[in-house]
Design an enzyme around this catalytic site. Structure first.
Site, mmCIF file in Angstrom:
data_model
loop_
_atom_site.group_PDB
_atom_site.id
_atom_site.type_symbol
_atom_site.label_atom_id
_atom_site.label_comp_id
_atom_site.label_asym_id
_atom_site.label_seq_id
_atom_site.Cartn_x
_atom_site.Cartn_y
_atom_site.Cartn_z
ATOM 1 C CD GLU A 147 -2.548 1.198 2.734
ATOM 2 O OE1 GLU A 147 -2.958 0.073 3.115
ATOM 3 O OE2 GLU A 147 -2.747 2.246 3.374
ATOM 4 C CD GLU A 152 -2.824 7.419 5.997
ATOM 5 O OE1 GLU A 152 -3.826 6.855 6.473
ATOM 6 O OE2 GLU A 152 -1.653 7.009 6.157
#
Length: 426
Positions: A147, A152
């Site tokens: 991933e 974020e």
């Protein structure tokens, strides 16, 4: 070959673009998904990507049947896609997995995936306790990890950007995998639009904020398969913490675009060549070294920074080294791509000291394309100084004697790339 986000036109080819004039939904041929890819169940549930997240939102699909009482978290306006997170209607909790908030996510699972390249989103993010916006990549084959979390943000700290790579080393399990993370202090991401990008190459992952590098890490084994893009606005969870009464609902994540690029075949990434000038002596100095630039700017050397003089291709098989020499007696600098000239100056007692490679140039004068910049070298027979001119007007000015006597045109010195406005964000 690495991509330069500050010069995508020369180093990359656009392979995917969604500018949100509309919100095209997957119709079997094209469009975006608003439910999860193979890493999720058919409907993206409140637990999000992994059960331990403990998120509080229910992701509502955009393709609800006519008459559905569920809220639509998506709105397109003026080329912006807004994803809204809001408290759930208590009368609909049974249809929302008993989750206290609704929100949305989009992904390109059906429509686009790619191995390696530059992936970028431009967006404005919401601040507030419990908000968790993200832009990330997952494998199209349904595996996890790997991933790539391009960005974020935790809503209670909108000035901290997290960039993360998840990978699976031999002998590891998904629950005990490897994670490489950068934590960067940046501008308030809720105060306006910013770009978030990653250049994913076979050897290196480089993360960018507003196209300035913020984190770099080696590409782990196994991260060599097509990946698709996801954008979502989560609420709550074990990492950001639950939303509380201070959270300013409704929360909006505004997305200007999502794009992907591949490296242009044969294109070289570019780096700035810094130009300094000493008005007292008339000497010019060029270097691609940020350390040399900082030293000259911080010491009383007499040199004044003139900006980026040229854009140099990063060293590759298609470039030639530009060697720099300094005459400590006169202070003159001499640059050449000729190994014969370099070796001659090293051996003939010319008085020049070898400084190493100052920057790189194109080995072929056609490699820079329409932005090619041919640099002419002049020598002054009276003072021994050298001068490098890159414009036709400047060359003509010197050849006509306006720069003073003694100047002789020695011919082509090297070929670089003409810098464009704000190419390097300087």
């Amino acid at each position: 070959m690495a991509i330069d986000p500050r010069n995508l036109a020369q180093t990359a080819t656009l392979t995917y673009s969604q500018d949100f004039d509309t919100l095209p939904l997957w119709d079997g041929t094209s469009g975006l998904d608003t439910s999860g890819g193979p890493q999720w169940s058919i409907h993206v549930t409140s637990t999000g990507t992994r059960p331990f997240n403990q998120e509080q939102q229910w992701y509502v699909r955009a393709d609800q049947p006519d008459g559905s009482p569920l809220p639509n978290p998506f709105r397109v306006h003026d080329g912006i896609l807004t994803i809204t997170a809001a408290p759930s209607d208590l009368s609909l909790l049974q249809d929302l997995g008993d989750q206290p908030y609704t929100s949305g996510m989009i992904n390109t699972f059906h429509s686009f995936s790619q191995t390696y390249g530059y992936f970028e989103m431009r967006a404005e993010l919401p601040a507030g306790q419990g908000f968790w916006p993200a832009f990330w990549l997952l494998p199209a084959d349904g595996s996890w990890p790997p991933e790539i979390d391009v960005m974020e943000m935790l809503g209670h700290d909108p000035g901290t950007l997290y960039t993360t790579v998840h990978s699976l080393a031999p002998g590891q399990t998904p629950g005990n995998h490897t994670m490489s993370q950068g934590i960067s202090a940046v501008a308030d991401m809720s105060g306006g639009y910013h770009t978030y990008g990653v250049d994913w190459q076979p050897d290196t992952l480089t993360f960018y904020f507003d196209r300035q590098e913020i984190y770099r890490t080696p590409t782990p084994a196994g991260l060599d398969k097509p990946m698709y893009m996801i954008v979502n606005l989560a609420v709550g969870g074990s990492w950001p913490g639950d939303a509380d009464a201070s959270a300013p609902f409704p929360a909006q994540m505004n997305i200007d675009y999502m794009r992907a690029y591949q490296a242009s075949p044969g294109a070289a990434a570019l780096e700035p060549v810094f130009h300094f000038y000493d008005a007292a002596s008339g000497r010019h100095f060029y270097t691609a070294s940020a350390a040399e630039r900082a030293q000259l700017e911080s010491t009383p050397s007499g040199y004044a920074y003139q900006g980026v003089g040229w854009a140099a291709p990063v060293s590759s098989s298609a470039t030639a080294d530009v060697f720099r020499f300094t005459n400590p007696t006169t202070g003159d600098h001499f640059y050449t791509t000729s190994t014969a000239e370099r070796d001659g100056l090293l051996s003939d007692g010319s008085g020049y000291n070898y400084d190493g490679v100052a920057f790189d140039a194109y080995a072929s004068s056609t490699a820079a394309g329409s932005h090619a910049l041919t640099v002419e070298r002049f020598v002054n027979t009276e003072s021994g100084r050298h001068y490098y001119a890159s414009s036709a007007d400047e060359i003509s000015y010197i050849e006509q004697g306006h720069a003073g006597s003694g100047w002789i045109d020695e011919g082509h010195a090297f070929t670089l790339h003409a810098p464009t406005a704000n190419m390097f964000g300087m």
